[in-house]
Design a protein around this motif. Structure first.
Motif, short mmCIF file in Angstrom:
data_model
loop_
_atom_site.label_atom_id
_atom_site.label_comp_id
_atom_site.label_asym_id
_atom_site.label_seq_id
_atom_site.Cartn_x
_atom_site.Cartn_y
_atom_site.Cartn_z
N ASP A 1089 0.82 -1.21 0.00
CA ASP A 1089 0.00 0.00 0.00
C ASP A 1089 0.85 1.26 0.00
O ASP A 1089 0.33 2.37 0.17
CB ASP A 1089 -0.92 0.00 1.22
N LEU A 1091 3.27 4.30 -1.43
CA LEU A 1091 3.05 5.22 -2.54
C LEU A 1091 3.98 4.85 -3.70
O LEU A 1091 5.20 4.77 -3.54
CB LEU A 1091 3.32 6.67 -2.09
N GLN A 1108 -2.67 10.05 -5.01
CA GLN A 1108 -1.67 9.06 -4.61
C GLN A 1108 -2.06 7.69 -5.15
O GLN A 1108 -3.17 7.22 -4.91
CB GLN A 1108 -1.56 9.01 -3.09
N SER A 1110 -0.92 3.78 -5.05
CA SER A 1110 -0.08 2.80 -4.34
C SER A 1110 0.39 1.71 -5.29
O SER A 1110 -0.13 1.55 -6.40
CB SER A 1110 -0.87 2.20 -3.18
N ASN A 1112 -0.04 -1.44 -4.84
CA ASN A 1112 -1.13 -2.40 -4.95
C ASN A 1112 -2.13 -1.94 -5.99
O ASN A 1112 -2.62 -2.75 -6.81
CB ASN A 1112 -1.79 -2.58 -3.58
N ALA A 1113 -2.46 -0.64 -5.98
CA ALA A 1113 -3.42 -0.11 -6.94
C ALA A 1113 -2.87 -0.20 -8.36
O ALA A 1113 -3.60 -0.51 -9.31
CB ALA A 1113 -3.78 1.32 -6.58
N ASN A 1338 -8.49 1.91 -6.91
CA ASN A 1338 -8.85 3.28 -6.55
C ASN A 1338 -7.62 4.01 -6.04
O ASN A 1338 -6.70 3.41 -5.48
CB ASN A 1338 -9.92 3.29 -5.45
N SER A 1340 -5.44 6.30 -3.47
CA SER A 1340 -5.37 6.28 -2.00
C SER A 1340 -5.83 7.58 -1.38
O SER A 1340 -6.15 7.61 -0.20
CB SER A 1340 -3.93 5.98 -1.56
N GLN A 1352 -10.43 14.79 1.51
CA GLN A 1352 -9.87 13.50 1.13
C GLN A 1352 -10.76 12.35 1.57
O GLN A 1352 -11.06 11.43 0.81
CB GLN A 1352 -8.49 13.33 1.75
N PHE A 1356 -12.54 9.67 -1.13
CA PHE A 1356 -11.96 8.35 -1.28
C PHE A 1356 -12.47 7.32 -0.26
O PHE A 1356 -12.25 6.14 -0.44
CB PHE A 1356 -10.44 8.43 -1.19
N ASN A 1357 -13.15 7.79 0.76
CA ASN A 1357 -13.58 6.87 1.83
C ASN A 1357 -15.01 7.21 2.25
O ASN A 1357 -15.26 7.62 3.38
CB ASN A 1357 -12.64 6.96 3.03
#
Length: 1513
Positions: A1089, A1091, A1108, A1110, A1112-1113, A1338, A1340, A1352, A1356-1357
């Motif tokens: 995860d 950056l 950002q 990551s 993983n993304a 998606n 981060s 933020q 994103f959340n």
């Protein structure tokens, strides 16, 4: 005794003072005035006498005074002789106004009925507006546009034409400037403005070349981002003093109290109904009895009247051959030719013989009796016309007099040609001079005019004719029902009709005029009118011959030079009769000052041809006031009413004039109401006399069944008489509706067994059988159920200081249909010596006056340069051509003022929003798993998998995976050694599109740094692009900048140093000289995860954000794209995208490495010089999958549209392409993709291969059309429902339908839900909501340097407010909806399609509804052919439209009414501000998406350099 004398003295003094005060306030007739004066002197006498009889005498005088002055009879219409047959009729107004008032026929007129009451009313209205301080923001205009429309570009109005068409009261008399002592229009200022115009034009052309040289898809937002230091409002929007002040002025003006708006409502089920005008319960209604037909006096039987007009010519030609018949004048006013009756008779016989025997052959003559022949003669040659007309009558052919066509494209000439064709005309008679002046081809022949039949031109001069045999003589018959002549009539829509007049109607009409005007033999008549039609023909050509009168024909060309010429001829010839128009009287008043020895005592009749125009009364009164001392008597002025269909309807001969002051409000409802409150909105009307002898006139309702009107009701006059036209030639249906009208009474019964003819005149019949005309049917404008007359509006405009700013006779008023109602448009020619500010102030005052006087708003008021309005051959303005030019956007005005806020009151009211929540609509993509990107390097191959193409299509550089790996290692070594960077440091990569950028990116990853790709500054525009680079470097907290040697040199240049402070730059590393050694160790991320890189981009709302991404993304992203597009090592993919952000960066830098396929990289900037580079590469390399942007597709469509055949010859073949994906962050542009598919279909491109992808900042790729998925789906939704966040599917072609194309197939591993952006609750299928996405790739979050943590978290959340509250979603900020289609996926399941509608931040909340800019912009682009591009945005509840003009700056103002109308009709929105700019002003990002918020900021900061800015009222 002394006290009594003092009391008498005081009493008499007060009485005397009261008399004078009363004389100022009361409205006296002539008799009461004399009595009042006598009484005043008598009181003065008592004052001096003051004896014992004072009291008795004073009492008697007071009683007489009260009886005469204090209690005068009420007045309705002033007239003399009301004891006629109509004296018993019910009053036209209230019972209190039913008494009539006599007035003397002397020069003293009743002040209550003066004609200048309207001018005073207009001035009073304007004074009220000045007190209210109603400010109208003046439009902004580029200086070059002002210079081009100034005096140096002025061409004096043409004076070559002869007469005038009745387009308005009065006309332009540009040729008589010296009569009015006007200053010269050319001087030193002329030369100076000319030179400045040349300089400004050169600067403008240079600026346009620079603008055209910029690539439209290049990012043009840096210049807006660079001005972050400007002042901001509380909303965070930059403001500028001048533009913001004007907008605030417009807002304040719109807040001024106006008339209460109409009721607004909205009907459910998405059927928006516009407000229907409901009858006002307080509107005036007719109250009088039913108006019965009025009959004129019986037509007398005179024994010496000839049986036909030809017989009259024969009589006078043989009995009095030397008697003068017609005298023509030259331009100096001297007699040019005197036609005697003997000459007229002999020349007519000669012409008749040649027409019948010399055209064609003896067996097949071209002209037979009864055929139609065109008469084409100029207005300065009445002699030739008269000979030709009577020659046709003697030959028994039907003359069709028309105007001389000035050019092949003369306004209205085509319609004249249609008339000639329908009449079967094959021969045109003309004079020798006219024939020489007609347009000629290269061979000397007269070309066929547009719309005209093929004609044989026959010259009628005697020298070209053969002498008839002695035994040949024309057969002269009594008048019968054969057609005598056809008179053309121009309708309101510009079409031309031919009115047929029979020989018996012609003779009867001449007899009626002779009786009405008391014509006698050998009288002299001065004729200023057009002798080819209407009153000029009837009096100057026909009736004059019947009575052996002498006609002095004054050409209009002479009138332009000397407006007093007709008065001089009256004095010179002691003429008894003069036929003029009110415009001739008006211009005579202007020019009479220095003239002496004028004696008009010989005139017994001054016939005013346009006396039916209600505003001719002002010219009549002013003319009488001035020339009354020159012998002119009041009863001499004789207005008349006529029409082409009914000929002469009424004429005032010896009756005293009758007048009335009527309420305009009542007239707008079709009701006669006398103004009893002395209000401003009044109309003074005068009678046009009584019905012509032998005629029967009634007044019927203008619409529907021809039912008789009431006595106080306005209707259309209908005439039953022998002396009328009989039909429209060849038009049976229209003839029945006009010439065969059978009026009915209120009970439904016919009032006569004979047919009536509609005159087209509106009015009523007053006491004594006097006819009053209030307007014409052709000038009738119906606005919101009320009638307004175009002439009334013209007169109101003329009352606002007309002579200073516009030409009197060059004003056109017409109506256009906008939003299901008629809207008034006023167009006038502006004087060249009037300034911009003065003209605009005059325009605003005209709007205020019309609104107050007539109670109606003007939709558009436009001023055009002098001598630019289309003219008729008679010199008047061509109303229908002007209207057509307005509708087509071809008027080219120099000033325009739109007032949609004032006149559009029938907008629908939007439905109130209701929180309606339905079941969740969740669509889930395929879930897959895969390995991280870091493991991909172990599978490197030795083949090229990165190839960079340049301008000529050759591979400029290429890399294998191994070569890329080694180069990235050297970059990492550079960062560690020279940069001294640590793990996690940010590095800005400022590279042009190429392999260096990719190597630098992976070098950063090897070194453990976070790369940020940044677009390099443009070498030719470094002052505006470099600040953006500096801003990204600073916001991203970059510790180092890596770039090439060329860009390093550019960053250290003088221009760059002057733009930004070079000392604040982080270290700049040049990667052209890389170290040979490898880094000690490659960085491997310990946290998936962590950056990987920062994706900086400018959104469509103009927001610069760093997202950002990551590790993983990134791995999940590459896996999804690989599965969706089936990217395997054997694939070849052509990528024509910018590699700096979004999906373009992923495809350019990441997917090739992850999937192992070969990527052909094509920088979009190369297409600027070679638009075919991309397609040629796809064809030559046999690429099956390619990615591009909308800007690339648009460039290919426009640049290669005419080169498809050449490309096909070069071997371009696109048949192997299976997927051409357009990468975008917006709604799919269906029109562009369809145009692209259609254009290259012949080159093998399959339409189904073209698709779109959709991504945003929170998720770079949500949808992407795969290779195995179904074809993209297209649906049609109701645009009206979409404004209320509802989705309603309709059929293709339905009204208000909007086509939407699927944004691509949802990527594997992506879950989508539609949520309410306010309540965060899931929405059903029928609702429009925000697209929320849940995916492993998606973003981060925003980089911490961007903004607040709350923002933020929300982006994103986010979690749903109910339902699945555990899943974390990312909010895309885009509105859309999901729809399950009938198509199936590869796995057999039904396909779920996502439809993107627009960005939530760009959606405009206007009038309670949600509008998407792209929909309005689509309508605007269709509004005018010169609109290249457009953008819209809201500001302070006003809609601002910015359009890019493709054409000359003179077309800029044409766009304003077209844009306003288009948005109003299609979206029910009123445009507040229209900004016209050069091409390339609207900023766009690298994906070709418009930056509307940056455009808004640039407009408010006055940085756009607009051509024109219009503030709609």
């Amino acid at each position: 005794m002394q006290l009594s004398l003092y009391s008498n003295f005081i009493f008499c003094f007060i009485l005397l003072l009261f008399c004078f005060i009363k004389s100022e306030k009361c409205d006296f007739s002539a008799e009461s005035n004399h009595l009042h004066v006598c009484f005043s002197f008598y009181a003065l006498y008592l004052l001096l006498l003051s004896n014992m009889y004072v009291h008795i005498c004073v009492c008697v005088c007071v009683c007489v005074y009260i009886y005469v002055c204090v209690c005068p009879p009420a007045r309705l219409l002033t007239s003399v002789g009301m004891e006629g047959p109509m004296s018993h009729r019910a009053p036209l107004g209230p019972p209190s106004a039913a008494r009539f008032h006599r007035r003397r026929t002397s020069g003293t007129r009743d002040e209550r009925y003066r004609s200048d009451v309207h001018t005073e009313a207009v001035q009073a209205v304007l004074a009220r507006h000045v007190e209210r301080k109603v400010a109208v923001p003046m439009p902004s205009k580029r200086r070059s546009l002002v210079v081009q429309t100034s005096m140096d570009a002025y061409t004096p109005p043409d004076s070559s034409s002869g007469s005038e068409e009745e387009a308005g009261p009065g006309d332009d008399m540009s040729g008589m400037e010296h009569w009015m002592s006007r200053p010269s229009q050319l001087g030193p200022a002329h030369l100076g403005s000319t030179s400045s115009s040349v300089l400004v034009d050169a600067e403008r052309r240079q600026r346009q070349r620079r603008a055209a040289g910029r690539l439209r898809w290049r990012t043009r937002t840096s210049q807006h981002l660079a001005h972050t230091h400007l002042a901001h409002t509380h909303l965070g929007v930059p403001v500028s003093s001048r533009v913001s002040a004007k907008i605030q002025q417009l807002v304040n003006t719109l807040k001024q109290p106006r008339r209460p708006p109409l009721r607004e409502f909205f009907v459910d089920d998405f059927d928006e109904l516009l407000e229907v005008q409901q009858p006002d319960p307080n509107q005036p209604r007719p109250e009088g009895a039913e108006m019965m037909p009025v009959r004129g006096e019986a037509l007398g039987v005179v024994t010496n009247w000839p049986p036909s007009l030809e017989a009259a010519l024969q009589r006078w030609g043989t009995i009095s051959p030397k008697a003068p018949c017609l005298t023509s004048l030259d331009t100096a006013g001297k007699p040019l030719y005197v036609l005697t009756y003997g000459k007229l008779w002999s020349r007519s016989i000669k012409l008749a013989y040649n027409i019948l025997h010399k055209l064609g052959s003896k067996q097949e003559p071209m002209v037979r009796p009864g055929d139609r022949v065109a008469l084409v003669f100029p207005n300065n040659d009445p002699v030739a016309f008269m000979v030709a007309f009577y020659g046709c009558l003697l030959a028994e052919v039907v003359p069709v007099p028309i105007e001389v066509p000035l050019s092949r494209k003369d306004a209205g000439s085509q319609q004249i040609g249609f008339l000639l064709g329908s009449c079967g005309v094959t021969v045109a008679l003309t004079s020798d001079a006219c024939h020489k002046g007609l347009p000629k081809s290269a061979t000397g022949e007269i070309p066929q005019f547009k719309g005209w039949p093929k004609l044989l031109w026959f010259v009628t001069e005697s020298k070209h004719l053969s002498k008839p045999p002695r035994d040949w003589f024309p057969h002269i018959k009594d008048a019968n029902n054969d057609t005598a002549y056809i008179e053309y009539k121009t309708c309101k829509d510009g079409s031309v009709l031919g009115v047929t007049v029979t020989r018996i109607a012609l003779l009867t009409h001449c007899q009626a005029l002779t009786q009405s005007c008391s014509y006698t033999e050998a009288e002299t008549i001065v004729n200023v009118l057009d002798f080819k039609k209407d009153v000029g023909l009837w009096h100057g050509i026909l009736t004059s011959v019947m009575n052996m009168m002498h006609v002095i024909s004054v050409p209009y060309s002479l009138m332009k030079v000397n407006p007093l010429s007709w008065i001089q001829k009256v004095c010179q010839y002691k003429a008894k009769v003069a036929c003029v128009k009110s415009r001739d009287m008006h211009w005579a008043l202007v020019a009479h000052k220095d003239q002496k020895d004028i004696n008009l005592s010989s005139l017994r009749m001054l016939l005013v041809a346009d006396g039916s125009n209600p505003w001719s009364i002002s010219s009549c009164d002013a003319f009488l006031n001035v020339f009354q001392t020159k012998g002119l008597r009041g009863e001499v002025i004789c207005p008349c009413a006529s029409s082409p269909e009914a000929l002469t309807v009424a004429i005032r001969s010896s009756q005293p004039p009758g007048r009335g002051v009527l309420s305009m409000q009542g007239l707008s409802y079709g009701v006669v109401r006398v103004d009893t409150e002395e209000r401003l909105s009044v109309l003074t009307v005068q009678d046009v006399g009584t019905v012509t002898p032998g005629g029967l006139v009634c007044v019927v309702k203008p619409e529907g069944v021809p039912q008789l009107c009431q006595t106080d009701e306005i209707g259309e006059l209908c005439v039953c008489s022998i002396a009328t036209g009989t039909s429209y030639y060849g038009l049976t249906g229209m003839t029945k509706n006009t010439f065969e009208v059978y009026p009915v009474s209120s009970s439904g019964g016919l009032i006569s067994e004979y047919a009536f003819v509609r005159t087209g005149l509106l009015g009523f019949i007053g006491p004594g059988g006097l006819v009053f005309i209030t307007g014409k049917m052709d000038g009738l404008i119906m606005v919101s159920g009320r009638r307004h007359n175009a002439d009334d509006i013209v007169a109101t405009a003329l009352a606002v200081e007309p002579m200073k700013f516009v030409y009197r006779g060059r004003i056109a008023v017409f109506s256009v249909t906008v939003l299901r109602d008629e809207r008034i448009v006023v167009v006038a020619e502006q004087r060249p010596d009037s300034t911009e500010e003065d003209s605009f102030q005059w325009m605003s005052r005209v709007l205020q006056a019309i609104d107050s006087i007539h109670g109606v708003g003007v939709f558009c008021l436009a001023l055009v340069p002098a001598n630019t309005l289309p003219k008729t051959p008679l010199g008047g303005i061509h109303l229908s051509e002007i209207k057509q030019l307005y509708l087509e956007g071809g008027l080219h005005p120099c000033n325009v003022l739109m007032c949609p806020h004032t006149c559009v009151t029938n907008l629908p009211k939007p439905r109130q929003k209701q929180p309606e929540i339905g079941p969740a609509s969740v669509m889930v993509g395929n879930l897959v798993s895969g390995k991280r990107i870091a493991q991909k390097f172990s599978e490197s191959s030795l083949s090229d998998f990165l190839s960079l193409l340049r301008l000529q299509g050759a591979v400029s550089s290429s890399l294998t995976c191994l070569q890329l790996h080694k180069r990235a290692e050297r970059v990492a070594a550079l960062l560690m050694e020279r940069g001294g960077l640590q793990e996690g440091d940010h590095v800005a990569l400022v590279y042009p599109p190429g392999i260096d950028l990719i190597a630098a990116f992976y070098g950063c990853l090897y070194a453990g740094c976070v790369p940020i790709t940044v677009r390099p500054p443009h070498p030719q525009n470094i002052s505006t692009t470099l600040p953006t680079v500096k801003m990204i470097v600073e916001v991203s907290h970059s510790a180092c900048v890596m770039t090439t040697a060329v860009i390093c040199k550019l960053l250290r240049s003088k221009e760059a140093t002057a733009t930004v402070d070079i000392r604040n730059w982080p270290p700049v590393l040049d990667t052209d000289d890389l170290p040979k050694k490898k880094p000690p160790a490659l960085y491997k991320p310990t946290n998936p995860d962590g950056l990987a890189y920062l994706d900086f981009s400018v959104s469509t709302t103009g927001m610069l954000a760093g997202v950002q991404m990551s590790h993983n993304a990134v791995g999940a992203f590459c896996r999804s794209v690989k599965l969706q597009c089936e990217l395997y090592p054997s694939r070849e993919v052509a990528i024509c995208l910018d590699p700096y952000c979004g999906l373009g960066f992923v495809l350019w830098c990441l997917c090739s490495v992850y999937s192992g396929h070969q990527s052909i990289l094509i920088p979009p900037v190369e297409l600027e010089s070679n638009p075919a580079l991309w397609l040629l590469a796809v064809s030559q390399l046999r690429v099956r999958d390619t990615f591009c942007s909308y800007s690339v597709m648009e460039l290919c469509t426009k640049g290669l549209g005419l080169q498809t055949e050449a490309l096909k010859a070069r071997g371009l073949d696109l048949s192997r392409v299976r997927a051409c994906v357009v990468v975008a962050e917006e709604r799919p542009r269906m029109s562009l993709t369809h145009s692209f598919s259609k254009l290259f279909k012949d080159l093998g491109l399959h339409p189904r291969s073209v698709s779109t992808a959709f991504g945003c900042r929170v998720n770079l790729a949500i949808c992407l059309q795969g290779t195995s998925g179904p074809d993209p789906t297209t649906v049609y939704v109701d645009m009206r429902a979409l404004r209320h966040d509802r989705v309603r599917l309709v059929e293709r072609g339905s009204p208000h339908s909007l086509p939407l194309m699927e944004s691509g197939k949802i990527l594997p591993g992506v879950r989508i839900i539609i949520a309410n952006p306010e309540t965060k609750g899931p929405l059903g299928d029928s609702h429009l909501g925000e697209i929320w996405v849940h995916s492993a790739h998606n973003g981060s979050g925003y980089y911490s340097g961007y903004g607040e943590e709350v923002l933020q978290s929300d982006h994103f959340n986010s979690r749903l407010s109910f339902g699945d509250t555990q899943t974390v979603w990312a909010r895309t900020g885009y509105l859309g909806f999901l729809r399950r289609t009938e198509l199936t996926d590869a796995n057999g399941e039904r396909h779920d399609a996502l439809f993107v509608v627009g960005a939530l931040e760009e959606a405009m909340e206007l009038r309670g509804m949600r509008y998407h800019p792209i929909d309005i912009e689509t309508s605007v682009i269709r509004a005018h052919k010169s609109i290249m591009e457009c953008a819209v945005f809201p500001w302070t509840n006003l809609l601002v439209v910015v359009v890019e003009l493709e054409g000359s700056e003179q077309e800029a103002l044409d766009l304003v009414p077209m844009v306003t109308k288009a948005v109003l009709e299609e979206h029910y929105l009123i445009v507040g501000v229209v900004v016209v700019t050069d091409i390339g002003v609207i900023p766009i990002n690298s994906r070709g998406e418009k930056q509307r918020m940056h455009l808004r900021d640039g407009f408010l900061q006055d940085q756009l350099d607009p051509i024109y800015v219009a503030y709609n009222m």
